[in-house]
Write a protein that holds these residues in place. Sequence first.
Motif, mmCIF file in Angstrom:
data_model
loop_
_atom_site.group_PDB
_atom_site.id
_atom_site.type_symbol
_atom_site.label_atom_id
_atom_site.label_comp_id
_atom_site.label_asym_id
_atom_site.label_seq_id
_atom_site.Cartn_x
_atom_site.Cartn_y
_atom_site.Cartn_z
ATOM 1 N N ALA A 162 0.858 -1.186 0.000
ATOM 2 C CA ALA A 162 0.000 0.000 0.000
ATOM 3 C C ALA A 162 0.895 1.237 0.000
ATOM 4 O O ALA A 162 2.078 1.150 0.339
ATOM 5 N N PRO A 163 0.362 2.416 -0.341
ATOM 6 C CA PRO A 163 1.220 3.596 -0.488
ATOM 7 C C PRO A 163 1.447 4.387 0.795
ATOM 8 O O PRO A 163 1.832 5.545 0.729
ATOM 9 N N LEU A 209 -1.844 -2.313 7.129
ATOM 10 C CA LEU A 209 -2.503 -3.541 6.704
ATOM 11 C C LEU A 209 -3.632 -3.201 5.729
ATOM 12 O O LEU A 209 -3.905 -2.035 5.459
ATOM 13 N N GLY A 210 -4.294 -4.222 5.215
ATOM 14 C CA GLY A 210 -5.429 -3.999 4.332
ATOM 15 C C GLY A 210 -6.257 -5.254 4.199
ATOM 16 O O GLY A 210 -5.754 -6.373 4.396
ATOM 17 N N ASP A 211 -7.546 -5.081 3.888
ATOM 18 C CA ASP A 211 -8.415 -6.225 3.650
ATOM 19 C C ASP A 211 -9.557 -5.820 2.726
ATOM 20 O O ASP A 211 -9.625 -4.676 2.252
ATOM 21 N N ARG A 269 -9.829 -1.870 1.914
ATOM 22 C CA ARG A 269 -9.772 -1.069 3.137
ATOM 23 C C ARG A 269 -8.336 -0.968 3.651
ATOM 24 O O ARG A 269 -7.680 -1.984 3.873
ATOM 25 N N HIS A 270 -7.848 0.261 3.819
ATOM 26 C CA HIS A 270 -6.541 0.502 4.434
ATOM 27 C C HIS A 270 -6.700 0.524 5.952
ATOM 28 O O HIS A 270 -7.630 1.161 6.480
ATOM 29 N N ILE A 271 -5.788 -0.128 6.654
ATOM 30 C CA ILE A 271 -5.851 -0.239 8.110
ATOM 31 C C ILE A 271 -4.486 0.110 8.692
ATOM 32 O O ILE A 271 -3.455 -0.326 8.175
ATOM 33 N N LEU A 272 -4.483 0.894 9.751
ATOM 34 C CA LEU A 272 -3.269 1.151 10.517
ATOM 35 C C LEU A 272 -3.393 0.380 11.827
ATOM 36 O O LEU A 272 -4.396 0.511 12.534
ATOM 37 N N ALA A 273 -2.397 -0.437 12.148
ATOM 38 C CA ALA A 273 -2.471 -1.290 13.336
ATOM 39 C C ALA A 273 -1.233 -1.104 14.190
ATOM 40 O O ALA A 273 -0.138 -0.856 13.676
ATOM 41 N N TRP A 274 -1.411 -1.243 15.508
ATOM 42 C CA TRP A 274 -0.281 -1.186 16.429
ATOM 43 C C TRP A 274 -0.592 -2.041 17.647
ATOM 44 O O TRP A 274 -1.747 -2.347 17.938
#
Length: 328
Positions: free
Chosen positions: A104-105, A148-150, A270-275
């Motif tokens: 992803a960018p 991440l993405g889904d 869907r773009h996802i930011l995870a931590w």
Amino acid sequence: MDLEVRHLRVVCAIAESGSLTRAAASLRMTQPGVSAQLRRIERILGGTLFERRQAGVAPTALGELVLCRARAILPGVDGLLADTARAAHRQAAIARIRLGSVGAPLLGHLILAVRQVLPEVEVTTRCQYSALPLLDDLTDDRLEAAVLGDNPGCELPPRDGVVQQPLVTEPVFALLPAGHPLAARDEVDLARLREEEWAVPRADNDRTREYWSSILALTGRHPHAPYEAEGRQLIEIVRAGLAVSLCQATFIEVPGVAVRPLAGNPLWYRHILAWHRESPLAVHGPEILRRVGDGYEAIRAASPAYAVWRERNPEKAMLTERARPGQG
């Protein structure tokens, strides 16, 4: 000589194996070494802990008492050691932040956001095609944060200790050779696109190919997909005029390829930011999300095909508005 935790482990190993020889193997010691250790432990405790028998050893009444207490103590000691090891690792991790990303960018903007909130840290990165290995790395403290993405119906599973914050959902577009007749159109019908030869990602556990196939099946049949590739290799196959494919709406056109919206918007990403909740970044999560979101908007503005799509699909464009901290 004082009784130590390692002595309790020796007693438990002897009881569990029923043999000094087998206990020595499990403890990675010699049998004479275990025998000598047991004699020292018995002197400390003031009595015999095991009866020697032809078939092995069995605990005495004093041995049963020691075993009962040892089995109550050791799990707490092991838990303490594990917790302190994780705490020490996280304290050390403040000096180095490990980031991951799918194709992803947003990784560059994530790095910049981390450097803004923690300017003294070293940032390292690791990229994967599939989101699931990165999610495993977050769960097991091998990464502090990741892009991440889904896809709809193929959402990433929740993981203990990991925050998955959706950033934005965008349409999936067609990726075409620049000289392809369909590239002259404003949008491409998926049923028409399926008649071409395709380049597709390998079938793996991130379910992207499964998602594509499920939507394409609605058009009546699956396309012929002789080329399996990802990233740069997939783009080169398309650029050579050998196949068509799909891409994120934020994909920036490069010479030799064209990006066009799909009629009816049948596919989404869907773009996802995870931590990790206990990552040094957790307290900065909302700020990092805001900065990465600003970066996404800049990327979106740089995509002519995406800009045209938003103008022509104002109602659908509302779905692509970025999430704010706290939104699911």
